[in-house]
Design a protein around this motif. Sequence first.
Motif, PDB file in Angstrom:
ATOM      1  N   GLN A 188       0.834  -1.205   0.000  1.00 20.96           N
ATOM      2  CA  GLN A 188       0.000   0.000   0.000  1.00 20.96           C
ATOM      3  C   GLN A 188       0.869   1.256   0.000  1.00 20.96           C
ATOM      4  O   GLN A 188       0.609   2.206  -0.739  1.00 20.96           O
ATOM      5  N   LEU A 226       1.233   4.188  -2.872  1.00 17.12           N
ATOM      6  CA  LEU A 226       1.085   5.598  -2.522  1.00 17.12           C
ATOM      7  C   LEU A 226       2.320   6.397  -2.947  1.00 17.12           C
ATOM      8  O   LEU A 226       2.200   7.524  -3.444  1.00 17.12           O
ATOM      9  N   LEU A 246      -6.992   1.918   0.323  1.00 20.48           N
ATOM     10  CA  LEU A 246      -6.437   3.260   0.497  1.00 20.48           C
ATOM     11  C   LEU A 246      -7.518   4.331   0.352  1.00 20.48           C
ATOM     12  O   LEU A 246      -7.510   5.338   1.072  1.00 20.48           O
ATOM     13  N   LEU A 260      -6.842   8.194   1.588  1.00 22.41           N
ATOM     14  CA  LEU A 260      -5.469   8.470   1.163  1.00 22.41           C
ATOM     15  C   LEU A 260      -5.344   8.643  -0.348  1.00 22.41           C
ATOM     16  O   LEU A 260      -4.379   9.254  -0.821  1.00 22.41           O
ATOM     17  N   VAL A 261      -6.292   8.091  -1.110  1.00 24.38           N
ATOM     18  CA  VAL A 261      -6.319   8.241  -2.565  1.00 24.38           C
ATOM     19  C   VAL A 261      -7.759   8.424  -3.007  1.00 24.38           C
ATOM     20  O   VAL A 261      -8.693   8.159  -2.256  1.00 24.38           O
ATOM     21  N   ALA A 315      -3.298  10.687  -5.247  1.00 23.59           N
ATOM     22  CA  ALA A 315      -3.124  10.793  -3.799  1.00 23.59           C
ATOM     23  C   ALA A 315      -3.861  12.030  -3.300  1.00 23.59           C
ATOM     24  O   ALA A 315      -3.806  13.092  -3.927  1.00 23.59           O
ATOM     25  N   GLY A 356      -2.962  11.532   1.904  1.00 21.86           N
ATOM     26  CA  GLY A 356      -2.114  10.475   1.358  1.00 21.86           C
ATOM     27  C   GLY A 356      -0.692  10.958   1.128  1.00 21.86           C
ATOM     28  O   GLY A 356       0.278  10.262   1.458  1.00 21.86           O
ATOM     29  N   THR A 359       0.959  11.334   4.484  1.00 20.95           N
ATOM     30  CA  THR A 359       1.266  10.031   5.077  1.00 20.95           C
ATOM     31  C   THR A 359       2.524   9.436   4.470  1.00 20.95           C
ATOM     32  O   THR A 359       3.419   8.979   5.194  1.00 20.95           O
TER      33      THR A 359
END
Length: 145
Positions: free
Chosen positions: A40, A44, A74, A79-80, A96, A100, A103
């Motif tokens: 993951q 990202l 995600l 995050l996306v 993203a 994201g 992170t």
Amino acid sequence: MTAPTSPSKSELLELVAALGTAQWQDFTASAARHGLTGVQAKLLAQLKGPVPMRGLATLLVCDASNVTGIVDRLEARGLVRREPDPSDRRVKNVVATEEGRETIRRVREEMMRATDDALDSLDDEERAVLHGLLERLRTGLERRD
């Protein structure tokens, strides 16, 4: 006095692989502290801009159906997001979110703390030489594709 023997290609590749393995272990440990699997976090990290789902499968060297599951997880965390490609609405791009990007920035920052020790054993000149050599190798590998 005999001249030192040059390391074999196999020995060099084993050292490069060992470095890559250590870096991956640090990366996945840092990702885990943020609730991400290594894959993951790797996905990202690939999102410097919109990337088609199929493109992610190629980058991650996995089946497109695997990418769907990774992106689903995600996306559920915010995050996306998926967006239709402006030139072909059948294609879904993955982008993203701000969260994201933040992170993966933190994952990389924490990972760097863990892997810096090995590089600290080299002085500035040695790091410059190593950088130049690795760039030459990467360029050669990229031409191969």
